[in-house]
Design an enzyme around this catalytic site. Structure first.
Site, short mmCIF file in Angstrom:
data_model
loop_
_atom_site.label_atom_id
_atom_site.label_comp_id
_atom_site.label_asym_id
_atom_site.label_seq_id
_atom_site.Cartn_x
_atom_site.Cartn_y
_atom_site.Cartn_z
CD GLU A 91 -4.88 5.95 4.19
OE1 GLU A 91 -6.09 5.77 4.47
OE2 GLU A 91 -4.32 5.39 3.25
CG HIS B 13 -12.48 -2.20 7.38
ND1 HIS B 13 -12.93 -0.90 7.24
CD2 HIS B 13 -11.91 -2.28 8.60
CE1 HIS B 13 -12.61 -0.24 8.34
NE2 HIS B 13 -12.01 -1.05 9.18
NE ARG C 163 -8.14 -9.39 -5.75
CZ ARG C 163 -9.18 -8.73 -5.25
NH1 ARG C 163 -10.30 -8.63 -5.95
NH2 ARG C 163 -9.13 -8.16 -4.07
CE LYS D 86 -3.90 -1.88 2.67
NZ LYS D 86 -4.94 -2.19 1.73
P1 ADP Z 1 -7.92 -3.60 2.78
O1 ADP Z 1 -6.90 -3.74 1.70
O2 ADP Z 1 -7.49 -4.23 4.06
O3 ADP Z 1 -9.28 -4.00 2.36
P2 ADP Z 1 -8.39 -0.78 2.26
O4 ADP Z 1 -7.30 0.19 2.26
O5 ADP Z 1 -8.91 -1.24 0.93
O6 ADP Z 1 -7.95 -2.05 3.14
O7 ADP Z 1 -9.59 -0.22 3.11
C1 ADP Z 1 -10.72 -1.01 3.41
C2 ADP Z 1 -11.84 -0.15 3.93
O8 ADP Z 1 -11.45 0.57 5.09
C3 ADP Z 1 -12.36 0.90 2.97
O9 ADP Z 1 -13.30 0.40 2.06
C4 ADP Z 1 -12.96 1.91 3.93
O10 ADP Z 1 -14.23 1.45 4.36
C5 ADP Z 1 -12.05 1.85 5.12
N1 ADP Z 1 -10.99 2.89 5.04
C6 ADP Z 1 -9.77 2.77 4.49
N2 ADP Z 1 -9.07 3.90 4.58
C7 ADP Z 1 -9.83 4.80 5.24
C8 ADP Z 1 -9.66 6.15 5.67
N3 ADP Z 1 -8.55 6.83 5.47
N4 ADP Z 1 -10.70 6.75 6.31
C9 ADP Z 1 -11.85 6.07 6.55
N5 ADP Z 1 -12.05 4.80 6.19
C10 ADP Z 1 -11.07 4.15 5.55
#
Ligand code: ADP
Length: 676
Positions: free
Chosen positions: A205, A240, A297, A121
């Site tokens: 973040e 999530h 993917r 990431k």
């Molecule tokens: P993973 O790869 O573990 O699925 P992601 O980075 O795709 O993690 O984030 C998954 C979820 O977490 C997102 O869809 C959102 O709901 C929440 N999320 C991620 N980053 C943030 C953020 N900065 N603020 C609020 N919610 C977040």
């Protein structure tokens, strides 16, 4: 020969619904298919569907579906020239991709470099930052001392989100609401990341409080063409993980769609992307969007994009992997209507979504027609094992607009019948019918925000079902007996009356009733209410004692069970009655001597739809003679089929609805003329 130049035999390095989904398209393209399976999947649907199948090893995925060398060996042995990895398992594993390349096997997916660029990431964010793709404000550097991470968090302001650089599936993430909690949260997130991914590098973040998860489907070929196939809104998540997805995103403007689409393409092109990819963004309430990550993917939720674009994304993947240019250019792509996908899982929403395993003793998905699609990898009688993701199916619906598509989703969910494992179907139904969801008040916190409505605890509610059914059956028996008495008794002495009056004692009896295909015995006692002269029925079941009263009128039954008021709609069929409450359909019957409850007495078996449902079929011809009791029409409501029968000999003059029509509860279904 297949319809493609190079690929004529494809191995699908996956299982379940996605393996079946890929096999379907491969077959359409005339490509021969090879399935792989573990010992748990010997009889699985994907194995049955493929032309050939190879055993990989024991059930655990690390001994079977994750064994890259075994998969490559099978591909070589069977002269396979392409491998589709599906999603999960080896789909984003660059090492596997490299092995394919070494053996001259086409990997249906992006180049190794693109997978690696998006694998971390933090590395991905660096690339996106340089390409000018908007990012959530935050720190994603290599320097990882706890003090430095905290300094960034303090500067950014709370709440912040800690994320594992190598993370996925919501693991290794922690929200921190204040400075004092930072170190403890960091320790926890690092521990989780280390055990999950063997790497505990963290990102910090800014935590967006009400974001939506909006992702863009992109596609690129080897000839420098790239398009975006619009967006999907996947905001409804639990821990999530996506629960219901939809396309397009509600409230999306053409301008924002273009901006996000372009940003996604920029992201893909920044890493030399080829094939199907998804760029995930967080969309803020003021329409600012921020890059989150790119999935290299095919996504689980790709079917909703297929529904709104009319394209087969697996076909696109295979054509691109074969070296063709993209089937369509950006200006040839059209967005049409609205689609939803609900993930049907063997899990218990009321017990923290714990997976549920067992044999699918009943598996009746809604009929697949009229833009209802069910992507599944299991059949009735199959087992949901503890080894893999317990997803049973993806239910996908399409209609001209969101409102219609949502109605269709709720109806299809209410018709989904699964037995043998606990499922999330009722939970999905509660979601799909929730007023806030109907109004598209979406955010990634939707489920938490509406927790009390969505997780209807079924404990006390279910307990009421038996006393409710018994009360109805007794009132129905009483009504039938009274009607018979009226006819036969001219002037009655109390000794001739068959009611429950007994000198100096309350009347008790033990009844045998059939409820939801189980025969049970209940003890009932008749008391009279001191306030109203109304008869109170005391029903004793294994779950307790219930004081019940009720009123029966036509096909409506109003009951009060232990002071809880319930409104019920009735439908009689083949000696049974189904009681429809708001949430349940209870089929019941009183066993014992026939008390004259014949079809002719079915005053509530009329030609009205008992509740919202769908017409399954018209069984007889208009204007042709039918006999008493003959089935005229069949409709489906709340997961059950109901026969609409002739009360007397006669003819159907007209059917007001045809097969497939949706009907509202109370709608008159047909015009019947009884024989003189
Ligand atoms: P993973 O790869 O573990 O699925 P992601 O980075 O795709 O993690 O984030 C998954 C979820 O977490 C997102 O869809 C959102 O709901 C929440 N999320 C991620 N980053 C943030 C953020 N900065 N603020 C609020 N919610 C977040």
């Amino acid at each position: 020969m297949s319809g493609l130049n190079k690929i004529d035999k494809l191995l699908i390095a996956n299982r379940g619904e996605i393996a079946c989904r890929i096999i379907k398209t491969a077959k359409l393209l005339g490509i021969k298919t090879v399935a792989v399976y573990s010992d748990a999947d010997v009889n699985a649907l994907h194995v049955k569907m493929a032309d050939e199948a190879v055993r990989l090893g024991p059930a655990p995925s690390r001994e079977s579906y994750l064994k890259a060398e075994l998969i490559i060996a099978a591909a070589i042995k069977l002269n396979v020239n392409a491998i589709h990895p599906g999603y999960g398992f080896l789909s984003e594993n660059s090492q596997f991709c490299r092995l394919c390349e070494q053996h001259n096997i086409i990997f249906v997916g992006p180049p190794i470099g693109a997978i690696e660029a998006m694998g971390s990431k933090s590395a991905a964010k660096h690339i996106m930052e340089q390409a000018g793709v908007p990012l959530v404000p935050g720190y994603h550097g290599d320097e990882q001392s706890p003090e430095l991470l905290k300094k960034h968090a303090d500067e950014m302001g709370y709440p912040v989100l800690l994320k594992a650089a190598a993370g996925g599936g919501g693991k290794g993430m922690r929200q921190v609401t204040q400075s004092q909690e930072f170190y403890a949260a960091l320790d926890a997130a690092k521990r989780e990341a280390m055990s999950g991914f063997g790497d505990d590098i963290m990102l910090v973040e800014k935590y967006l409080t009400q974001p939506r998860h909006v992702e863009i489907q992109v596609f690129c070929d080897n000839h420098k063409n790239g398009v975006y196939l619009f967006e999907r809104d996947c905001s409804v998540q639990r821990r999530h993980q996506k629960v219901i997805e939809e396309a397009p995103a509600p409230g999306m403007t053409e301008e924002l769609r273009q901006q996000m689409g372009q940003a996604a393409l920029t992201a893909a092109q920044a890493i030399g992307y080829v094939g199907a990819g998804t760029v995930e963004f967080l969309l803020d309430s003021d329409n600012q969007f921020f890059f989150m990550e790119m999935n290299t993917r095919l996504q689980v939720e790709h079917p909703i994009t297929e529904m709104i674009t009319g394209q087969d994304l697996v076909e696109w993947q295979l054509r691109v992997a074969d070296g063709e240019t993209l089937p369509l250019q950006q200006d040839q792509l059209e967005l049409n209507g609205h689609a939803f996908e609900a993930r049907i899982y063997a899990e218990d929403p009321n017990n923290q979504f714990l997976p549920s395993t067992g044999i699918l003793s009943r598996l009746m998905p809604p009929a697949e027609h009229d833009n209802v699609r069910v992507d599944t990898g299991v059949l009735q009688g199959d087992e949901v094992s503890p080894y893999y993701d317990p997803m049973i199916a993806k239910l996908i619906v399409w209609d001209q607009n969101r409102e219609k598509a949502l109605t269709k989703l709720a109806q299809a969910l209410s018709r989904y019948q699964v037995d043998g494992v606990t499922t999330n179907i009722d939970f999905l139904y509660n979601l799909a019918t929730h007023p806030a969801f109907k109004q598209a008040q979406l955010s990634t916190h939707f489920i938490e925000q509406h927790e009390t409505d969505l997780f209807v605890s079924d404990g006390p509610q279910r307990e009421l079902l038996t006393p409710l059914a018994v009360t109805y059956l007794l009132l129905q028996r009483q009504a039938t007996t009274l009607a018979a008495q009226k006819q036969t008794l001219a002037l009655g002495s109390p000794w001739d009356q068959h009611n429950h009056w007994r000198m100096n004692e309350q009347f008790r009896e033990v009844l045998s009733v059939e409820i939801q295909q189980h025969t049970i015995e209940v003890s009932v006692e008749y008391l009279s209410c001191p306030h109203t002269s109304k008869e109170v029925i005391k029903v004793t079941t294994a779950e307790g004692c219930f004081e019940c009263t009720g009123n029966l009128e036509g096909n409506h039954f109003e009951a009060c069970i232990n002071n809880q008021h319930l409104h019920v709609t009735l439908q009689a069929h083949q000696g049974f009655t189904t009681l429809f409450t708001h949430e349940y359909a209870i089929q019941c019957k009183l066993n014992g001597p026939d008390l004259g409850l014949s079809d002719a007495d079915d005053h509530h078996g009329g030609f009205e739809a008992p509740m919202n449902g769908t017409i399954v079929s018209q069984v007889v011809e208009v204007n042709s003679a039918v006999e008493k009791g003959q089935t005229l029409m069949v409709m489906e409501a709340m997961k059950m089929e109901h026969a609409i029968k002739a009360p007397k000999a006669g003819v159907v003059k007209e059917f007001y609805f045809a097969a497939g029509d949706l009907v509202d509860g109370g709608a008159v279904l047909l015009d019947f003329e009884a024989e003189e």
